[in-house]
Design a protein around this motif. Structure first.
Motif, PDB file in Angstrom:
ATOM      1  N   THR A 140       0.762  -1.423  -0.006  1.00  0.00           N
ATOM      2  CA  THR A 140       0.157   0.464  -0.128  1.00  0.00           C
ATOM      3  C   THR A 140       0.373   1.266   0.079  1.00  0.00           C
ATOM      4  OG1 THR A 140      -1.640  -0.914   1.181  1.00  0.00           O
ATOM      5  CG2 THR A 140      -1.853   1.178   1.153  1.00  0.00           C
ATOM      6  N   ILE A 141       2.175   1.239   0.960  1.00  0.00           N
ATOM      7  CA  ILE A 141       3.215   2.385   0.837  1.00  0.00           C
ATOM      8  C   ILE A 141       3.482   2.875  -0.916  1.00  0.00           C
ATOM      9  CG2 ILE A 141       5.163   3.603   2.065  1.00  0.00           C
ATOM     10  CD1 ILE A 141       2.122   3.062   3.666  1.00  0.00           C
ATOM     11  N   SER A 142       4.247   1.473  -0.932  1.00  0.00           N
ATOM     12  CA  SER A 142       4.833   1.726  -2.318  1.00  0.00           C
ATOM     13  C   SER A 142       3.835   1.911  -3.346  1.00  0.00           C
ATOM     14  CB  SER A 142       4.644   0.338  -2.938  1.00  0.00           C
ATOM     15  OG  SER A 142       5.938  -0.262  -2.006  1.00  0.00           O
ATOM     16  N   GLY A 143       2.605   1.958  -2.933  1.00  0.00           N
ATOM     17  CA  GLY A 143       1.249   2.389  -4.376  1.00  0.00           C
ATOM     18  C   GLY A 143       1.215   3.934  -4.240  1.00  0.00           C
ATOM     19  N   ALA A 144       0.891   3.921  -3.024  1.00  0.00           N
ATOM     20  CA  ALA A 144       0.869   5.342  -2.237  1.00  0.00           C
ATOM     21  C   ALA A 144       2.032   6.415  -2.335  1.00  0.00           C
ATOM     22  CB  ALA A 144       0.786   5.556  -0.920  1.00  0.00           C
ATOM     23  N   LEU A 145       3.145   5.663  -2.340  1.00  0.00           N
ATOM     24  CA  LEU A 145       4.931   6.183  -2.174  1.00  0.00           C
ATOM     25  C   LEU A 145       5.041   6.926  -3.813  1.00  0.00           C
ATOM     26  CD1 LEU A 145       6.845   5.482  -0.486  1.00  0.00           C
ATOM     27  CD2 LEU A 145       6.570   7.620  -0.360  1.00  0.00           C
ATOM     28  N   ALA A 146       4.169   6.323  -5.396  1.00  0.00           N
ATOM     29  CA  ALA A 146       4.011   6.193  -6.107  1.00  0.00           C
ATOM     30  C   ALA A 146       3.225   7.619  -6.405  1.00  0.00           C
ATOM     31  CB  ALA A 146       3.698   4.836  -6.674  1.00  0.00           C
ATOM     32  N   LEU A 147       2.430   6.909  -6.563  1.00  0.00           N
ATOM     33  CA  LEU A 147       0.880   8.127  -6.462  1.00  0.00           C
ATOM     34  C   LEU A 147       1.950   9.849  -6.199  1.00  0.00           C
ATOM     35  CD1 LEU A 147      -2.007   5.812  -5.768  1.00  0.00           C
ATOM     36  CD2 LEU A 147      -1.214   6.567  -7.908  1.00  0.00           C
ATOM     37  N   SER A 207      -1.843  -4.856  -7.750  1.00  0.00           N
ATOM     38  CA  SER A 207      -3.108  -4.142  -9.112  1.00  0.00           C
ATOM     39  C   SER A 207      -4.676  -4.145  -8.132  1.00  0.00           C
ATOM     40  CB  SER A 207      -3.463  -5.162  -9.692  1.00  0.00           C
ATOM     41  OG  SER A 207      -3.655  -6.102  -9.153  1.00  0.00           O
ATOM     42  N   ALA A 208      -5.003  -4.454  -7.344  1.00  0.00           N
ATOM     43  CA  ALA A 208      -6.007  -4.181  -6.170  1.00  0.00           C
ATOM     44  C   ALA A 208      -6.439  -3.344  -4.964  1.00  0.00           C
ATOM     45  CB  ALA A 208      -5.851  -5.238  -5.646  1.00  0.00           C
ATOM     46  N   ILE A 209      -5.104  -2.659  -5.111  1.00  0.00           N
ATOM     47  CA  ILE A 209      -4.620  -1.558  -4.290  1.00  0.00           C
ATOM     48  C   ILE A 209      -4.921  -0.099  -5.283  1.00  0.00           C
ATOM     49  CG2 ILE A 209      -3.139   0.124  -3.445  1.00  0.00           C
ATOM     50  CD1 ILE A 209      -1.968  -2.958  -1.866  1.00  0.00           C
ATOM     51  N   LEU A 210      -4.686  -0.355  -6.283  1.00  0.00           N
ATOM     52  CA  LEU A 210      -4.678   0.468  -6.952  1.00  0.00           C
ATOM     53  C   LEU A 210      -5.890   0.116  -8.500  1.00  0.00           C
ATOM     54  CD1 LEU A 210      -0.777   1.219  -8.091  1.00  0.00           C
ATOM     55  CD2 LEU A 210      -2.792   2.266  -6.999  1.00  0.00           C
ATOM     56  N   GLY A 211      -6.737  -0.616  -8.476  1.00  0.00           N
ATOM     57  CA  GLY A 211      -7.216  -0.565  -9.130  1.00  0.00           C
ATOM     58  C   GLY A 211      -7.244  -0.834 -10.374  1.00  0.00           C
ATOM     59  N   THR A 212      -6.254  -1.779 -10.522  1.00  0.00           N
ATOM     60  CA  THR A 212      -6.482  -2.349 -12.297  1.00  0.00           C
ATOM     61  C   THR A 212      -6.240  -3.323 -12.199  1.00  0.00           C
ATOM     62  OG1 THR A 212      -3.879  -2.524 -11.507  1.00  0.00           O
ATOM     63  CG2 THR A 212      -4.592   0.281 -11.976  1.00  0.00           C
ATOM     64  N   PHE A 234      -4.118   6.460  10.235  1.00  0.00           N
ATOM     65  CA  PHE A 234      -4.796   4.648  10.460  1.00  0.00           C
ATOM     66  C   PHE A 234      -6.742   5.851   9.657  1.00  0.00           C
ATOM     67  CE2 PHE A 234      -8.431   1.190  11.774  1.00  0.00           C
ATOM     68  CZ  PHE A 234      -7.046   0.007  11.823  1.00  0.00           C
ATOM     69  N   LEU A 235      -5.897   4.106   8.809  1.00  0.00           N
ATOM     70  CA  LEU A 235      -7.655   4.112   7.886  1.00  0.00           C
ATOM     71  C   LEU A 235      -8.734   3.239   8.275  1.00  0.00           C
ATOM     72  CD1 LEU A 235      -6.290   4.484   4.101  1.00  0.00           C
ATOM     73  CD2 LEU A 235      -6.963   6.244   5.580  1.00  0.00           C
ATOM     74  N   PHE A 236     -10.110   3.609   8.814  1.00  0.00           N
ATOM     75  CA  PHE A 236     -10.686   2.900   9.447  1.00  0.00           C
ATOM     76  C   PHE A 236     -10.830   1.622   8.496  1.00  0.00           C
ATOM     77  CE2 PHE A 236     -10.814   6.008  12.869  1.00  0.00           C
ATOM     78  CZ  PHE A 236     -10.432   4.995  13.650  1.00  0.00           C
ATOM     79  N   ASP A 237     -11.712   2.462   7.432  1.00  0.00           N
ATOM     80  CA  ASP A 237     -12.471   1.388   6.788  1.00  0.00           C
ATOM     81  C   ASP A 237     -12.399   1.546   5.493  1.00  0.00           C
ATOM     82  OD1 ASP A 237     -14.440   3.763   6.245  1.00  0.00           O
ATOM     83  OD2 ASP A 237     -15.489   3.339   6.972  1.00  0.00           O
ATOM     84  N   GLU A 238     -11.284   2.341   4.632  1.00  0.00           N
ATOM     85  CA  GLU A 238     -10.624   2.302   3.799  1.00  0.00           C
ATOM     86  C   GLU A 238      -9.461   1.586   3.581  1.00  0.00           C
ATOM     87  OE1 GLU A 238     -12.117   6.181   1.505  1.00  0.00           O
ATOM     88  OE2 GLU A 238     -10.386   6.758   3.230  1.00  0.00           O
ATOM     89  N   ALA A 239      -8.813   0.653   4.275  1.00  0.00           N
ATOM     90  CA  ALA A 239      -6.918   0.269   4.551  1.00  0.00           C
ATOM     91  C   ALA A 239      -7.226  -0.946   2.781  1.00  0.00           C
ATOM     92  CB  ALA A 239      -6.812  -0.809   5.478  1.00  0.00           C
ATOM     93  N   SER A 240      -6.225  -0.742   2.107  1.00  0.00           N
ATOM     94  CA  SER A 240      -6.818  -1.742   1.206  1.00  0.00           C
ATOM     95  C   SER A 240      -6.610  -1.381  -0.180  1.00  0.00           C
ATOM     96  CB  SER A 240      -6.598  -3.408   1.791  1.00  0.00           C
ATOM     97  OG  SER A 240      -5.604  -3.869   1.817  1.00  0.00           O
ATOM     98  N   THR A 241      -7.863  -0.314  -0.564  1.00  0.00           N
ATOM     99  CA  THR A 241      -8.563   0.091  -1.116  1.00  0.00           C
ATOM    100  C   THR A 241      -7.763   1.433  -1.740  1.00  0.00           C
ATOM    101  OG1 THR A 241      -9.822   2.074  -0.174  1.00  0.00           O
ATOM    102  CG2 THR A 241     -10.536   0.283   0.039  1.00  0.00           C
ATOM    103  N   VAL A 242      -8.665   1.458  -2.960  1.00  0.00           N
ATOM    104  CA  VAL A 242      -7.935   1.990  -4.430  1.00  0.00           C
ATOM    105  C   VAL A 242      -7.858   3.746  -3.246  1.00  0.00           C
ATOM    106  CG1 VAL A 242      -8.135   2.790  -6.174  1.00  0.00           C
ATOM    107  CG2 VAL A 242      -8.898   0.584  -6.433  1.00  0.00           C
ATOM    108  N   ALA A 243      -9.154   4.018  -2.725  1.00  0.00           N
ATOM    109  CA  ALA A 243      -9.634   5.397  -2.481  1.00  0.00           C
ATOM    110  C   ALA A 243      -8.853   5.778  -1.456  1.00  0.00           C
ATOM    111  CB  ALA A 243     -11.324   5.813  -2.109  1.00  0.00           C
ATOM    112  N   GLY A 244      -8.524   4.883   0.005  1.00  0.00           N
ATOM    113  CA  GLY A 244      -7.308   4.743   1.362  1.00  0.00           C
ATOM    114  C   GLY A 244      -6.127   4.743   0.363  1.00  0.00           C
ATOM    115  N   THR A 245      -5.506   4.511  -0.642  1.00  0.00           N
ATOM    116  CA  THR A 245      -4.576   4.447  -1.243  1.00  0.00           C
ATOM    117  C   THR A 245      -4.173   6.076  -1.629  1.00  0.00           C
ATOM    118  OG1 THR A 245      -4.181   2.587  -1.889  1.00  0.00           O
ATOM    119  CG2 THR A 245      -2.568   3.695  -2.948  1.00  0.00           C
TER     120      THR A 245
END
Lengths: 408, 328
Positions: free
Chosen positions: B38-45, B66-71, B310-321
């Motif tokens: 998730t952090i790798s994805g977020a850093l990239a964005l 791909s799940a984290i970025l929705g691709t 902490f993301l209460f209900d967005e962990a591992s989601t595209v919006a959360g990332t």
């Protein structure tokens, strides 16, 4: 489902409990299997699950051996075991007594150490002390025994194989190394042995032997071209080094290959249980389902699924006014606006709980076939802290394998 | 390290991230389950939002990015996954072959070596060769150029395997230097090792959680990376930090009754006002552990630190990332 259970060697704590079947959760596995492997991706609480299952069995009078990689420091401390020690360490009964946990059996912990397991394997298979020393002293051996992909997984299996028939234990639990990839773990024996003992190495060894040393013009031209190509890649002296090492290892191979086959088939034995550990996190769930598929492909069982860290849902949470009233009655001295913040805490956790619930519905659907096939699923509620003591492990054990007659 | 002090003074909210994205090659590592991918994805964005072209490289993993970025699933080919962000899941066999082709220059020679069924097995026994091939391929992407001569990627983020395997991978060039005789493999390993140790070009980003065990392991991991491997660690990213609801005094009060922390307590208290007090006690416990862990990480690691909520209900989601990326 496993048949009726053998009576425990010691009488369980509650007197009339012996009249009740001990068949809740993972209890049948503890009674019917000799080996339990806990598998799953890193960070899902596998080590804790393994230890709690061990305790659950020891409470039923079993003499349990837990093979683990790297337990949390505080867990080892509270169990009174030294972290870096690879010899078997039996937990003192006094530790259980102090925590108020009745343990008629025993619990022994052994830390897995890849290099020392490999060393003793070489020592036991080498035909002569000289050969053993040559292998153990080889610079490539140092690498292969610690860092070659699959070595850690294979040596965990190897250790398991070595202790599984030890009569001092009734049950052996293995906390498997966290694999980056489910395939690594299942293929490890084949991969590691395949890397060393195979037609390929014979081909190389012959190529070198036929020339005494690497003298390419004595070999078939294509062979020579291949060897030259590799030599260019890795440096030519390296090839000879590796070939010499493999030649040395060949003396050990006969026994090793057999042993790896034995280990691989033991993993499929009827006395082995697989417990797949996950959390409700959708990515972990995905991984565990993938793992289950891989086990199925290999015709290995999926005996149980343990879902750790399932957050609670508080149901209909009362309003702030009602909470404030309850707070007044509780004698808790909190600052201003505490009721609203408590409400926030409950709502925050309920949000996680609801999300967990949704994720677990997906798992449920995917596990339908598994469960009709006899797999058990147990959800373990999220603790608000890391489990690091006997009392905490006992609470998890209560969830994983409730003792008969215990209050629900 | 003035940047470290700035970050700490400002509560560690990572004002100095631009400095991080100037590196060409970053390893993202940490214990399993801390949200590395998730952090790798977020850093990239986050880097991409600053105009950088970023590649996230994974190592032969059951990829989750791909799940984290929705691709769509990310395979062995470099795939475009978001604006200015690409991703690849490196296959060791393919990477080794490409490396071989580069070294042997002649395609036919490579075919001869790599299509030989014996050599394929043999390569497994060569210390670190597959790990090297994956690492080398990730690094190779930093050297690729576009037709206009600019780099194809400004930053390559290597989403390294979890702690143990990740360390094995970082150690590979060193292993090769230990065992391989002079030759192309050794020469390349030397060059890579020099680059990995150069803090201006490369470095490690360590991800952790504000919890006891991850904090302990992170302190050890950082010591190992800096000590044994001598590699620069540029950032500590603490993921999943809860906004505190309670003061230290309130936490102590809520934790007096251990019954509220029992795993069965939430079920027992459901639908009553006590449920909020149980939830408060559980939250107080987590906040206490978090407070101690953050303190410990600050005391024992002199590292520029980024704190992510902490993301209460967005962990591992595209919006959360995307939310984490915005924070980065």
């Amino acid at each position: 489902m496993p048949g009726p259970l053998a009576p425990p060697r010691n009488t369980p704590p509650a007197v009339d409990a012996s009249l009740l079947a001990d068949d809740a959760g993972l209890a049948p596995l503890l009674a019917s299997r000799r080996v339990i492997l806990c598998v799953g991706c890193g960070g899902v609480g596998k080590t804790t699950t393994t230890a709690a299952l061990g305790l659950a069995a020891a409470r039923r009078g079993k003499r349990v051996l837990c093979l683990t990689i790297d337990p949390a420091r505080r867990l080892s401390q509270s169990l009174g075991i030294e972290e870096m020690k690879t010899e078997a360490q039996t937990i003192e009964p006094a530790r259980f007594e102090r925590a108020g946990v009745d343990v008629p059996g025993s619990m022994t912990v052994m830390m897995l150490d890849t290099k020392s397991t490999f060393d003793s394997l070489v020592a036991s298979l080498a035909p002569s002390p000289e050969q053993r020393d040559r292998i153990l002293g080889n610079v490539l051996y140092k690498y292969i025994s610690t860092s070659l992909a699959g070595t850690q997984e294979y040596m965990a299996m190897e250790k398991l194989y070595a202790v599984r028939s030890d009569p001092s234990y009734d049950l052996v639990l293995l906390d498997t190394p966290p694999t980056a990839n489910a395939l690594d773990f299942l293929d490890a024996p084949e991969r590691l042995v395949g890397a060393i003992d195979s037609a390929a190495t014979r081909w190389f060894v012959q190529a070198f032997q036929s020339s005494g040393k690497l003298s390419l013009n004595l070999l078939a031209r294509s062979t020579a071209a291949v060897l030259r190509g590799i030599g260019k890649l890795t440096g030519s002296g390296f090839l000879e080094q590796i070939a010499a090492f493999i030649h040395e290892m060949n003396a050990v191979f006969g026994g090793w290959k057999q042993r790896a086959d034995a280990v691989a088939s033991a993993l499929r034995g009827p006395d082995v249980a697989y417990v797949l550990v996950t959390t409700p996190d959708p990515l972990c769930v995905r991984e565990v389902l993938y793992f289950a598929d891989r086990l199925r492909e290999q015709e290995m069982r999926r005996d149980a699924f343990v879902v750790n860290r399932v957050h609670p849902v508080y149901g209909a949470i009362p309003g702030a006014a009602e909470i404030a009233a309850a707070l007044d009655g509780s004698g808790l001295a909190l600052g201003p606006g505490a009721a609203a913040r408590l409400l926030q805490a409950a709502e925050d956790e309920s949000r996680m709980g609801k999300l967990d619930h949704l994720n677990l519905i997906a798992l449920d659907a995917a596990l339908e076939d598994e469960q009709t096939g006899g797999s058990v699923r147990v959800d373990v509620p999220a603790f608000p802290y890391d489990i690091y003591d006997v009392a905490g492990l006992a609470r998890i054990a209560d969830v994983l394998a409730p003792l008969p007659g215990a209050a629900g | 390290m003035t940047s470290a002090h700035l970050a700490l003074q400002a509560g560690g909210l990572g004002q100095d991230l631009p400095e991080l994205e100037r590196r060409r090659f970053l390893f993202v590592t940490g214990k399993g389950g801390v949200g590395k991918t998730t952090i790798s994805g977020a850093l990239a964005l986050a880097f991409a939002a600053r105009g950088k072209r970023v590649l996230v490289a994974m190592c032969n993993t059951k990829e989750r990015l791909s799940a984290i970025l929705g691709t769509r699933p990310i395979g062995q080919e470099v795939t475009h996954v978001a604006e200015r962000v690409w991703a690849v899941n490196i296959s060791p066999d393919k990477a080794l072959r490409e490396y071989g082709e580069m070294v042997l220059k002649v395609r036919a020679a490579a075919d001869l070596v790599f299509d030989n069924k014996y050599t394929r097995t043999f390569f497994r026994a060569v210390p670190g060769l597959f790990e090297w091939a994956m690492l080398g391929k990730a690094w190779f992407h930093t050297t690729e150029l576009l037709p206009d001569g600019s780099p194809r990627f400004d930053v390559v983020l290597l989403d390294a395997p979890a702690t143990g395997h990740g360390m094995d991978m970082l150690r590979v060039p060193k292993v090769i230097l230990d065992v391989a005789p002079p030759g192309i493999l050794r020469r390349d390993a030397e060059a890579a090792w020099a680059m990995f140790r150069d803090p201006a070009r490369s470095g490690v980003v360590v991800v952790t959680l504000p919890e006891e065990m991850p904090a302990t392991e992170t302190v050890e991991l950082v010591a190992e990376i800096r000590g044994e491997l001598g590699l620069p660690v540029h950032r500590l990213i603490i993921n999943g930090v809860l906004p505190p609801l309670f003061s230290p005094e309130e936490r102590r009060a809520l934790l007096v009754d251990p019954g509220r922390l029992d795993i069965a307590a939430p079920t027992r208290a459901a639908h009553t006002a006590e449920s909020a007090i149980v939830a408060g006690a559980r939250r107080a416990m987590r906040e206490s552990v978090q407070h101690e862990s953050l303190g410990r990480l600050r005391r024992e690691l002199d590292l520029p630190t980024v704190i992510l909520p902490f993301l209460f209900d967005e962990a591992s989601t595209v919006a959360g990332t995307r939310r984490l990326a915005a924070r980065l």
